[in-house]
Structures are given as C-alpha cells and as structure tokens.
Enzyme design. Structure first.
Site, mmCIF file in Angstrom:
data_model
loop_
_atom_site.group_PDB
_atom_site.id
_atom_site.type_symbol
_atom_site.label_atom_id
_atom_site.label_comp_id
_atom_site.label_asym_id
_atom_site.label_seq_id
_atom_site.Cartn_x
_atom_site.Cartn_y
_atom_site.Cartn_z
ATOM 1 N N GLN A 89 22.734 127.311 -31.392
ATOM 2 C CA GLN A 89 21.568 128.228 -31.209
ATOM 3 C C GLN A 89 21.676 128.479 -29.897
ATOM 4 O O GLN A 89 20.821 128.858 -29.057
ATOM 5 C CB GLN A 89 20.686 126.458 -31.233
ATOM 6 C CG GLN A 89 20.631 125.694 -32.423
ATOM 7 C CD GLN A 89 19.926 124.597 -32.137
ATOM 8 O OE1 GLN A 89 19.049 124.468 -31.937
ATOM 9 N NE2 GLN A 89 21.095 123.362 -32.229
ATOM 10 N N ASN A 90 23.284 128.783 -29.628
ATOM 11 C CA ASN A 90 23.907 128.888 -28.720
ATOM 12 C C ASN A 90 23.451 130.178 -28.059
ATOM 13 O O ASN A 90 23.896 131.215 -28.607
ATOM 14 C CB ASN A 90 25.057 128.125 -28.053
ATOM 15 C CG ASN A 90 24.964 127.334 -28.014
ATOM 16 O OD1 ASN A 90 24.265 126.106 -27.815
ATOM 17 N ND2 ASN A 90 26.646 126.460 -28.256
ATOM 18 N N ASP A 131 25.153 131.829 -25.434
ATOM 19 C CA ASP A 131 26.418 132.953 -24.315
ATOM 20 C C ASP A 131 27.181 132.940 -24.843
ATOM 21 O O ASP A 131 28.295 133.864 -24.535
ATOM 22 C CB ASP A 131 26.486 131.068 -23.886
ATOM 23 C CG ASP A 131 27.501 129.604 -25.288
ATOM 24 O OD1 ASP A 131 27.108 128.503 -24.511
ATOM 25 O OD2 ASP A 131 27.855 129.845 -26.134
ATOM 26 N N HIS A 168 19.537 132.014 -32.287
ATOM 27 C CA HIS A 168 18.079 131.965 -30.830
ATOM 28 C C HIS A 168 18.767 133.512 -30.500
ATOM 29 O O HIS A 168 18.029 133.049 -29.257
ATOM 30 C CB HIS A 168 18.014 130.372 -29.989
ATOM 31 C CG HIS A 168 17.604 129.973 -30.592
ATOM 32 N ND1 HIS A 168 18.188 128.095 -30.057
ATOM 33 C CD2 HIS A 168 16.979 129.335 -31.652
ATOM 34 C CE1 HIS A 168 16.903 127.459 -31.135
ATOM 35 N NE2 HIS A 168 17.188 128.347 -32.503
ATOM 36 N N THR A 212 24.011 119.065 -30.443
ATOM 37 C CA THR A 212 22.819 119.277 -30.472
ATOM 38 C C THR A 212 21.310 118.195 -30.232
ATOM 39 O O THR A 212 22.334 117.115 -31.096
ATOM 40 C CB THR A 212 22.733 120.275 -31.716
ATOM 41 O OG1 THR A 212 20.689 120.871 -31.563
ATOM 42 C CG2 THR A 212 23.086 120.014 -32.763
ATOM 43 N N ASN A 237 28.440 114.233 -30.931
ATOM 44 C CA ASN A 237 28.000 113.571 -30.120
ATOM 45 C C ASN A 237 28.084 112.486 -29.216
ATOM 46 O O ASN A 237 27.553 111.624 -29.823
ATOM 47 C CB ASN A 237 26.289 114.258 -30.325
ATOM 48 C CG ASN A 237 25.180 114.331 -29.556
ATOM 49 O OD1 ASN A 237 25.482 113.913 -28.313
ATOM 50 N ND2 ASN A 237 24.052 115.626 -29.337
HETATM 51 C C1 BV8 Z 1 9.709 128.750 -33.976
HETATM 52 C C2 BV8 Z 1 16.868 130.553 -26.723
HETATM 53 C C3 BV8 Z 1 7.311 129.939 -35.488
HETATM 54 C C4 BV8 Z 1 16.405 130.827 -25.312
HETATM 55 C C5 BV8 Z 1 15.781 128.446 -27.622
HETATM 56 C C6 BV8 Z 1 4.924 122.866 -29.909
HETATM 57 C C7 BV8 Z 1 4.818 123.736 -29.380
HETATM 58 C C8 BV8 Z 1 4.935 124.850 -29.130
HETATM 59 C C9 BV8 Z 1 6.286 124.947 -30.061
HETATM 60 C C10 BV8 Z 1 6.398 124.257 -31.001
HETATM 61 C C11 BV8 Z 1 5.581 123.338 -31.039
HETATM 62 N N1 BV8 Z 1 6.443 122.172 -31.736
HETATM 63 C C12 BV8 Z 1 7.029 122.356 -32.382
HETATM 64 C C13 BV8 Z 1 7.611 123.625 -32.717
HETATM 65 C C14 BV8 Z 1 8.597 125.202 -32.585
HETATM 66 C C15 BV8 Z 1 9.451 124.919 -31.889
HETATM 67 C C16 BV8 Z 1 10.440 123.685 -31.828
HETATM 68 O O1 BV8 Z 1 10.662 123.101 -32.022
HETATM 69 N N2 BV8 Z 1 10.374 123.007 -30.274
HETATM 70 C C17 BV8 Z 1 10.174 121.911 -29.660
HETATM 71 C C18 BV8 Z 1 10.732 121.593 -28.397
HETATM 72 C C19 BV8 Z 1 9.737 120.795 -29.857
HETATM 73 N N3 BV8 Z 1 10.427 125.608 -32.223
HETATM 74 C C20 BV8 Z 1 10.050 127.626 -32.091
HETATM 75 O O2 BV8 Z 1 9.335 127.700 -31.322
HETATM 76 C C21 BV8 Z 1 10.924 128.218 -32.936
HETATM 77 N N4 BV8 Z 1 10.458 129.395 -33.526
HETATM 78 O O3 BV8 Z 1 9.719 128.084 -34.475
HETATM 79 O O4 BV8 Z 1 8.754 130.048 -34.883
HETATM 80 C C22 BV8 Z 1 7.622 131.608 -35.855
HETATM 81 C C23 BV8 Z 1 7.731 131.343 -37.220
HETATM 82 C C24 BV8 Z 1 6.577 132.493 -37.689
HETATM 83 C C25 BV8 Z 1 6.481 133.655 -36.918
HETATM 84 C C26 BV8 Z 1 6.409 133.707 -35.711
HETATM 85 C C27 BV8 Z 1 6.916 132.515 -35.297
HETATM 86 C C28 BV8 Z 1 11.641 129.466 -31.727
HETATM 87 C C29 BV8 Z 1 12.871 128.179 -30.657
HETATM 88 C C30 BV8 Z 1 13.571 128.830 -30.326
HETATM 89 C C31 BV8 Z 1 13.821 128.883 -28.753
HETATM 90 N N5 BV8 Z 1 14.709 129.077 -28.382
HETATM 91 N N6 BV8 Z 1 17.004 129.103 -26.810
HETATM 92 C C32 BV8 Z 1 17.090 130.408 -24.162
HETATM 93 O O5 BV8 Z 1 18.473 129.308 -24.567
HETATM 94 O O6 BV8 Z 1 16.822 129.714 -23.197
HETATM 95 S S1 BV8 Z 1 15.732 126.662 -27.748
HETATM 96 C C33 BV8 Z 1 16.819 126.287 -26.682
HETATM 97 O O7 BV8 Z 1 17.356 125.050 -27.697
HETATM 98 C C34 BV8 Z 1 18.629 127.177 -26.859
HETATM 99 O O8 BV8 Z 1 18.657 127.629 -27.835
HETATM 100 C C35 BV8 Z 1 19.395 125.168 -27.215
HETATM 101 O O9 BV8 Z 1 20.385 125.685 -28.330
HETATM 102 C C36 BV8 Z 1 18.145 124.770 -28.169
HETATM 103 C C37 BV8 Z 1 18.038 123.600 -28.428
HETATM 104 O O10 BV8 Z 1 18.490 122.709 -27.908
HETATM 105 P P1 BV8 Z 1 20.086 122.158 -28.026
HETATM 106 O O11 BV8 Z 1 21.218 123.052 -28.291
HETATM 107 O O12 BV8 Z 1 20.232 120.810 -29.412
HETATM 108 O O13 BV8 Z 1 20.384 121.039 -26.823
HETATM 109 P P2 BV8 Z 1 20.389 120.231 -25.898
HETATM 110 O O14 BV8 Z 1 20.125 120.335 -24.688
HETATM 111 O O15 BV8 Z 1 18.316 119.713 -26.393
HETATM 112 O O16 BV8 Z 1 20.713 118.719 -26.509
HETATM 113 C C38 BV8 Z 1 22.326 118.871 -25.714
HETATM 114 C C39 BV8 Z 1 23.115 118.038 -26.829
HETATM 115 O O17 BV8 Z 1 25.154 118.357 -26.416
HETATM 116 C C40 BV8 Z 1 22.055 116.425 -26.540
HETATM 117 O O18 BV8 Z 1 22.024 116.118 -27.846
HETATM 118 C C41 BV8 Z 1 23.817 115.791 -25.733
HETATM 119 O O19 BV8 Z 1 23.669 114.193 -26.502
HETATM 120 C C42 BV8 Z 1 24.697 116.596 -26.568
HETATM 121 N N7 BV8 Z 1 25.711 116.482 -25.646
HETATM 122 C C43 BV8 Z 1 25.881 117.168 -24.148
HETATM 123 N N8 BV8 Z 1 27.101 116.841 -23.769
HETATM 124 C C44 BV8 Z 1 27.760 117.172 -25.087
HETATM 125 C C45 BV8 Z 1 26.763 116.949 -25.399
HETATM 126 N N9 BV8 Z 1 27.841 116.894 -27.661
HETATM 127 C C46 BV8 Z 1 28.897 117.373 -27.403
HETATM 128 N N10 BV8 Z 1 29.935 117.576 -26.633
HETATM 129 C C47 BV8 Z 1 29.321 117.675 -24.983
HETATM 130 N N11 BV8 Z 1 30.100 117.368 -23.864
#
Ligand code: BV8
Ligand code: ZN
Length: 238
Positions: free
Chosen positions: A97-98, A100, A115, A183, A208
């Site tokens: 999903q990254n 980078d 993404h 993630t 995680n």
């Molecule tokens: C789609 C790119 C349909 C840009 C990203 C309500 C309103 C609006 C939308 C929605 C909604 N409900 C659902 C949706 C759909 C939406 C969605 O899922 N929203 C969520 C927030 C509810 N999804 C979409 O809109 C997707 N598209 O559904 O399209 C469609 C179909 C047909 C036609 C038209 C449309 C698109 C989603 C993509 C969005 N873009 N990024 C950018 O980066 O700027 S998302 C963004 O979040 C990043 O890509 C990131 O990777 C991703 C997920 O987050 P994580 O990677 O998991 O990161 P996070 O910080 O959350 O977690 C980190 C984890 O690591 C934690 O668990 C932590 O404990 C752990 N950690 C920390 N340190 C460590 C570690 N683990 C290991 N080692 C460590 N050291």
C-alpha cells in the site's frame, strides 16, 4: 512462537507479503494513523482526495513534495531487505500500500504498488506519465499540454489501478503463506487481500506491534516491529 506454523513455513513455495506504512516506519517515514502519523498534523480527507486536489493543488503538492523529500532521503530497513533476500529461496510477491518505493530499492522484483507511487507523476488531462527525479520549479507543475500534473497515487474515492488490483487478487489467491506486515488494514479494498488468501487455504502471519481488525483471523500474530521480526521469520524460510 513459530512452532504453530513451522511446518507450513517449511513447505511454503509461494509467499505473498501485504505491507503498509508500518514497514517503512523504521526507515524514518511516519505512518498514517500512528502517534507520529502524518495524519495527526493534516486531515487525510483534506490532502488525499481528488476534490481537495482540484480545490487546492498547490497545498496538496506541497504535502507530497515534503513527503517525497523525506522518502528519497530514507533507506530501506532490515524488514525490506529480508523480504528481498527471501526471493533467492522462494517465490515472493509484495503487494504494498506504500508509495515510497523502498521495497524496490531493497531489491524486491515482484512489487505491486496498490496505491501508486510518490516518485511518479501523471497528467490530469492527457496520458503523459513519468518518474520524478528532482523538485519542480513551480507548484502545481504543468504538463506540455497545459494540464496540471498530479502525483501518480490513488486518492480516497479513486479506484485502484485495474491491472495491479487484478494481479494482486490472483497472487493472494495462489499463495501458501501471506505475511501481513505494518498495516492497520484500515483501508479497502487492500484490506480484503488476507480474506482471499485465507479462503484459498493460505497460512496468515501478521507482524505488527499493535492488534489489527484481523488479528484473530491470523494463524500467527507477532507483536513485534517488522525490522525485528522479518529477518527472524525469513531465516526459518531460507
Ligand atoms: C476505493 C495513497 C472505490 C496516497 C492511500 C468513507 C468515505 C470515503 C471513502 C471510504 C469510506 N469508507 C470506505 C471508503 C473506501 C476508502 C477507505 O478504505 N477508507 C478508509 C480510510 C475507511 N478506500 C478508497 O477510497 C480506495 N478506493 O475504494 O475506490 C472505487 C471503485 C471503483 C471506482 C471508483 C472508486 C482507495 C484507497 C487508497 C487511498 N490512498 N494512500 C498517499 O499515500 O498519500 S491510503 C493510505 O493508507 C496509504 O496508502 C497507507 O498505506 C494506507 C493504509 O494505511 P497503513 O499502510 O495500514 O498505515 P497505518 O498508519 O494505517 O497503519 C500502520 C500500521 O503499522 C499500524 O497498524 C501500526 O501498528 C503498524 N506499525 C507501526 N510501526 C511499525 C508497524 N508495524 C511493523 N513495524 C513497525 N515498526
Ligand atoms: Zn498533459
């Protein structure tokens, strides 16, 4: 700890990784939702949606430019390198999903960027696409056709690249082990990949430090950071 799944680990031929921002955290890149998360300072819906881009392309570009500088100054960590090394012994596919590019910089070859990529731009009007190498003279940058250029990333409300998503599902359906590292599984549809894997009998291993919404569905959930856990786990697979 690994006894529970050690036989599956030993017999695994195809291993698929699903990674998120956490795997790059130990490279100094903030996660999204963590305490140091990007999105503590900014409102994600403010900066990662197509509407806000058209309302304020300069602001969105400034955010991506500052992230890109941080990313280009970062280096892959032991977690990225362990995944890349494993490919010498097994069929390894990375669904990330990254944006980078650190998996590729660590040497991983089969990487699917669900993404998009912060080091790629595309035109909002014509089909121009290119890698970015240095910073732009002015923001937002313009295409030769006059259209505004945008980062080639997937924003909320935008569909994932069809071909990448299609391949990702097929890899998730055809792996022996899926390792979900760094993630929160908060974002769909990427968070459905472990379900495809489980439905096809794969062993699910989560890495995680915190629980996620799918922790109880995992065959093994390691409460460790990826840079610590991955080299150890990979040593069992070599
Ligand atoms: C789609 C790119 C349909 C840009 C990203 C309500 C309103 C609006 C939308 C929605 C909604 N409900 C659902 C949706 C759909 C939406 C969605 O899922 N929203 C969520 C927030 C509810 N999804 C979409 O809109 C997707 N598209 O559904 O399209 C469609 C179909 C047909 C036609 C038209 C449309 C698109 C989603 C993509 C969005 N873009 N990024 C950018 O980066 O700027 S998302 C963004 O979040 C990043 O890509 C990131 O990777 C991703 C997920 O987050 P994580 O990677 O998991 O990161 P996070 O910080 O959350 O977690 C980190 C984890 O690591 C934690 O668990 C932590 O404990 C752990 N950690 C920390 N340190 C460590 C570690 N683990 C290991 N080692 C460590 N050291
Ligand atoms: Zn153009």
């Amino acid at each position: 700890m690994f006894e529970a799944v050690s036989s599956q680990i030993k017999d695994a031929k195809k291993i698929v990784f699903v990674t998120g921002a956490g795997i790059s955290q130990e490279s100094g890149i903030p996660t999204f939702r963590g305490k140091d998360g990007y999105w503590r300072k900014y409102d994600p819906m403010q900066l990662a949606t197509i509407d806000s881009f058209y309302q304020n392309p300069k602001l969105v570009w400034e955010w991506y430019e500052s992230r890109r500088k941080n990313i280009l100054a970062a280096h892959p960590n032991n977690g990225h390198v362990a995944i890349s090394d494993l490919a010498k012994y097994r069929d390894v596919v990375v669904l990330t999903q990254n944006i980078d590019g650190l998996h590729q910089r660590a040497g991983s070859k089969q990487v699917f960027e669900l993404h998009g990529s912060i080091i790629r731009i595309k035109c909002t009007v014509c089909d121009y696409k290119d890698d970015i190498t240095d910073s732009f003279a002015e923001l937002p940058p313009k295409c030769k056709c006059g259209g505004i250029l945008r980062p080639d990333v997937v924003w909320f409300g935008e569909a994932l690249p069809q071909d990448v998503w299609y391949d990702a599902i097929n890899h998730a359906k055809s792996c022996d082990i899926m390792i979900i590292a760094g993630t929160s599984l908060a974002v769909s549809p990427a968070n459905t990949l472990p379900i495809f894997a489980k439905q096809n009998g794969a062993t699910l291993i989560e890495i995680n430090p915190e629980r996620t919404t799918m922790s109880e569905d995992m065959d093994l959930s390691l409460r460790e950071t990826s840079a610590n856990a991955l080299p150890h786990l990979i040593s069992l697979l070599e």
